[in-house]
Design a protein around this motif. Structure first.
Motif, PDB file in Angstrom:
ATOM      1  N   THR A  15       0.831  -1.203   0.000  1.00  0.00           N
ATOM      2  CA  THR A  15       0.000   0.000   0.000  1.00  0.00           C
ATOM      3  C   THR A  15       0.866   1.254   0.000  1.00  0.00           C
ATOM      4  N   LEU A  16       1.876   1.272   0.838  1.00  0.00           N
ATOM      5  CA  LEU A  16       2.764   2.431   0.918  1.00  0.00           C
ATOM      6  C   LEU A  16       3.492   2.696  -0.396  1.00  0.00           C
ATOM      7  N   LEU A  17       3.968   1.632  -1.014  1.00  0.00           N
ATOM      8  CA  LEU A  17       4.846   1.794  -2.168  1.00  0.00           C
ATOM      9  C   LEU A  17       4.124   1.855  -3.502  1.00  0.00           C
ATOM     10  N   VAL A  18       2.982   1.236  -3.591  1.00  0.00           N
ATOM     11  CA  VAL A  18       2.267   1.188  -4.865  1.00  0.00           C
ATOM     12  C   VAL A  18       1.226   2.294  -4.965  1.00  0.00           C
ATOM     13  N   HIS A  19       0.624   2.647  -3.862  1.00  0.00           N
ATOM     14  CA  HIS A  19      -0.479   3.600  -3.879  1.00  0.00           C
ATOM     15  C   HIS A  19      -0.093   4.959  -3.301  1.00  0.00           C
ATOM     16  N   SER A  20       1.115   5.407  -3.601  1.00  0.00           N
ATOM     17  CA  SER A  20       1.542   6.718  -3.126  1.00  0.00           C
ATOM     18  C   SER A  20       2.520   7.306  -4.128  1.00  0.00           C
ATOM     19  N   ASP A  21       3.031   8.446  -3.826  1.00  0.00           N
ATOM     20  CA  ASP A  21       4.038   9.057  -4.686  1.00  0.00           C
ATOM     21  C   ASP A  21       5.437   8.632  -4.245  1.00  0.00           C
ATOM     22  N   ALA A  22       5.526   7.536  -3.528  1.00  0.00           N
ATOM     23  CA  ALA A  22       6.777   7.089  -2.940  1.00  0.00           C
ATOM     24  C   ALA A  22       7.828   6.698  -3.974  1.00  0.00           C
ATOM     25  N   ILE A  23       7.423   6.327  -5.158  1.00  0.00           N
ATOM     26  CA  ILE A  23       8.343   5.786  -6.149  1.00  0.00           C
ATOM     27  C   ILE A  23       9.538   6.711  -6.385  1.00  0.00           C
ATOM     28  N   ARG A  24       9.318   8.005  -6.309  1.00  0.00           N
ATOM     29  CA  ARG A  24      10.419   8.932  -6.571  1.00  0.00           C
ATOM     30  C   ARG A  24      11.399   9.013  -5.399  1.00  0.00           C
ATOM     31  N   ARG A  25      11.032   8.486  -4.242  1.00  0.00           N
ATOM     32  CA  ARG A  25      11.896   8.558  -3.064  1.00  0.00           C
ATOM     33  C   ARG A  25      12.454   7.212  -2.629  1.00  0.00           C
ATOM     34  N   LEU A  26      12.296   6.181  -3.433  1.00  0.00           N
ATOM     35  CA  LEU A  26      12.691   4.844  -3.011  1.00  0.00           C
ATOM     36  C   LEU A  26      14.191   4.658  -2.849  1.00  0.00           C
ATOM     37  N   ARG A  27      14.977   5.405  -3.601  1.00  0.00           N
ATOM     38  CA  ARG A  27      16.424   5.213  -3.565  1.00  0.00           C
ATOM     39  C   ARG A  27      17.162   6.314  -2.806  1.00  0.00           C
ATOM     40  N   ALA A  28      16.433   7.285  -2.280  1.00  0.00           N
ATOM     41  CA  ALA A  28      17.057   8.376  -1.538  1.00  0.00           C
ATOM     42  C   ALA A  28      17.519   7.890  -0.169  1.00  0.00           C
ATOM     43  N   THR A  29      18.655   8.374   0.269  1.00  0.00           N
ATOM     44  CA  THR A  29      19.172   8.013   1.584  1.00  0.00           C
ATOM     45  C   THR A  29      19.536   9.278   2.349  1.00  0.00           C
ATOM     46  N   GLY A  30      19.485   9.178   3.655  1.00  0.00           N
ATOM     47  CA  GLY A  30      19.952  10.254   4.523  1.00  0.00           C
ATOM     48  C   GLY A  30      21.288   9.842   5.113  1.00  0.00           C
ATOM     49  N   ASP A  31      21.805  10.647   6.011  1.00  0.00           N
ATOM     50  CA  ASP A  31      23.058  10.303   6.665  1.00  0.00           C
ATOM     51  C   ASP A  31      22.884   9.015   7.465  1.00  0.00           C
ATOM     52  N   ASN A  32      23.743   8.043   7.190  1.00  0.00           N
ATOM     53  CA  ASN A  32      23.740   6.756   7.883  1.00  0.00           C
ATOM     54  C   ASN A  32      22.391   6.039   7.810  1.00  0.00           C
ATOM     55  N   GLU A  33      21.619   6.282   6.774  1.00  0.00           N
ATOM     56  CA  GLU A  33      20.310   5.641   6.611  1.00  0.00           C
ATOM     57  C   GLU A  33      20.305   4.811   5.335  1.00  0.00           C
ATOM     58  N   TRP A  34      19.560   3.737   5.379  1.00  0.00           N
ATOM     59  CA  TRP A  34      19.357   2.952   4.174  1.00  0.00           C
ATOM     60  C   TRP A  34      18.220   3.571   3.386  1.00  0.00           C
ATOM     61  N   SER A  35      18.260   3.400   2.069  1.00  0.00           N
ATOM     62  CA  SER A  35      17.120   3.787   1.242  1.00  0.00           C
ATOM     63  C   SER A  35      16.003   2.773   1.457  1.00  0.00           C
ATOM     64  N   VAL A  36      14.809   3.130   1.029  1.00  0.00           N
ATOM     65  CA  VAL A  36      13.679   2.202   1.104  1.00  0.00           C
ATOM     66  C   VAL A  36      14.021   0.916   0.349  1.00  0.00           C
ATOM     67  N   MET A  37      14.638   1.059  -0.804  1.00  0.00           N
ATOM     68  CA  MET A  37      14.998  -0.115  -1.602  1.00  0.00           C
ATOM     69  C   MET A  37      16.024  -0.988  -0.884  1.00  0.00           C
ATOM     70  N   GLN A  38      16.971  -0.383  -0.202  1.00  0.00           N
ATOM     71  CA  GLN A  38      17.949  -1.161   0.554  1.00  0.00           C
ATOM     72  C   GLN A  38      17.272  -1.903   1.707  1.00  0.00           C
ATOM     73  N   VAL A  39      16.316  -1.256   2.364  1.00  0.00           N
ATOM     74  CA  VAL A  39      15.575  -1.924   3.439  1.00  0.00           C
ATOM     75  C   VAL A  39      14.812  -3.114   2.869  1.00  0.00           C
ATOM     76  N   LEU A  40      14.158  -2.919   1.736  1.00  0.00           N
ATOM     77  CA  LEU A  40      13.423  -4.027   1.108  1.00  0.00           C
ATOM     78  C   LEU A  40      14.367  -5.157   0.720  1.00  0.00           C
ATOM     79  N   GLY A  41      15.533  -4.812   0.179  1.00  0.00           N
ATOM     80  CA  GLY A  41      16.518  -5.835  -0.169  1.00  0.00           C
ATOM     81  C   GLY A  41      16.952  -6.619   1.055  1.00  0.00           C
ATOM     82  N   HIS A  42      17.150  -5.922   2.164  1.00  0.00           N
ATOM     83  CA  HIS A  42      17.500  -6.586   3.415  1.00  0.00           C
ATOM     84  C   HIS A  42      16.367  -7.511   3.867  1.00  0.00           C
ATOM     85  N   MET A  43      15.134  -7.057   3.764  1.00  0.00           N
ATOM     86  CA  MET A  43      14.002  -7.878   4.193  1.00  0.00           C
ATOM     87  C   MET A  43      13.899  -9.156   3.357  1.00  0.00           C
TER      88      MET A  43
END
Length: 164
Positions: free
Chosen positions: A26-54
């Motif tokens: 729901t979060l990833l398919v039904h939102s504008d999240a697609i443009r932010r999936l690969r963005a990272t902050g300081d010492n943070e994983w991107s959404v895609m990296q978290v999904l890869g880990h999962m």
């Protein structure tokens, strides 16, 4: 608690794990999240990296549960450090895979794990292992801590990344 949950102790854990996937979709398919999936902050994983880990961590920890279940002598030692190669490979994989493909892989892992969790008998869930840092865990405790609650924590991590 429903009767079938009492008779099938892994049912609630399996449902919670499935719920993580449903909420992620729901979060990833039904939102504008697609443009932010690969963005990272300081010492943070991107959404895609978290999904890869999962995608990597669910079968990893389920495999250790299977080793505990199969053990006939001393409880096996299990676990890994944060720099384990397979863990790092899962994170890296998330950086390079198409989001829909990664969600499909996560769905496959969640379905397989939920099925395995549901099929575990009470005797299997009570088998023990020794975590390398945290000590003794039953299979049921391992499913809770290392799979279900771990997936829920990553769901919250993804929510925070998408809302920030």
């Amino acid at each position: 608690m429903a009767a079938n949950t009492v008779n099938r102790p892994g049912e609630l854990q399996a449902r919670r794990l499935e719920s993580v996937y449903e909420q992620l979709t729901t979060l990833l398919v039904h939102s504008d999240a697609i443009r932010r999936l690969r963005a990272t902050g300081d010492n943070e994983w991107s959404v895609m990296q978290v999904l890869g880990h999962m995608v990597e961590m669910i079968p990893y920890w389920l495999g250790h549960c299977r080793v505990m279940i199969a053990a006939t002598a001393e409880p096996p030692v299990f676990g890994r450090g944060p720099d384990a190669p397979e863990r790092m490979a899962g994170i890296e994989r998330g950086s390079n895979v198409d989001p829909k493909e990664l969600l499909g892989l996560l769905n496959d892992e969640v379905e397989a794990a939920a099925r395995a969790i549901r099929e575990m008998s009470a005797a299997e869930r009570s088998k023990k292992g020794i975590h390398i840092k945290l000590g003794e865990f039953t299979v049921a405790d391992s499913v809770e801590r290392f799979i279900v609650a771990h997936a829920e924590e990553h769901l919250e991590q993804i929510r925070a990344a998408l809302s920030g």
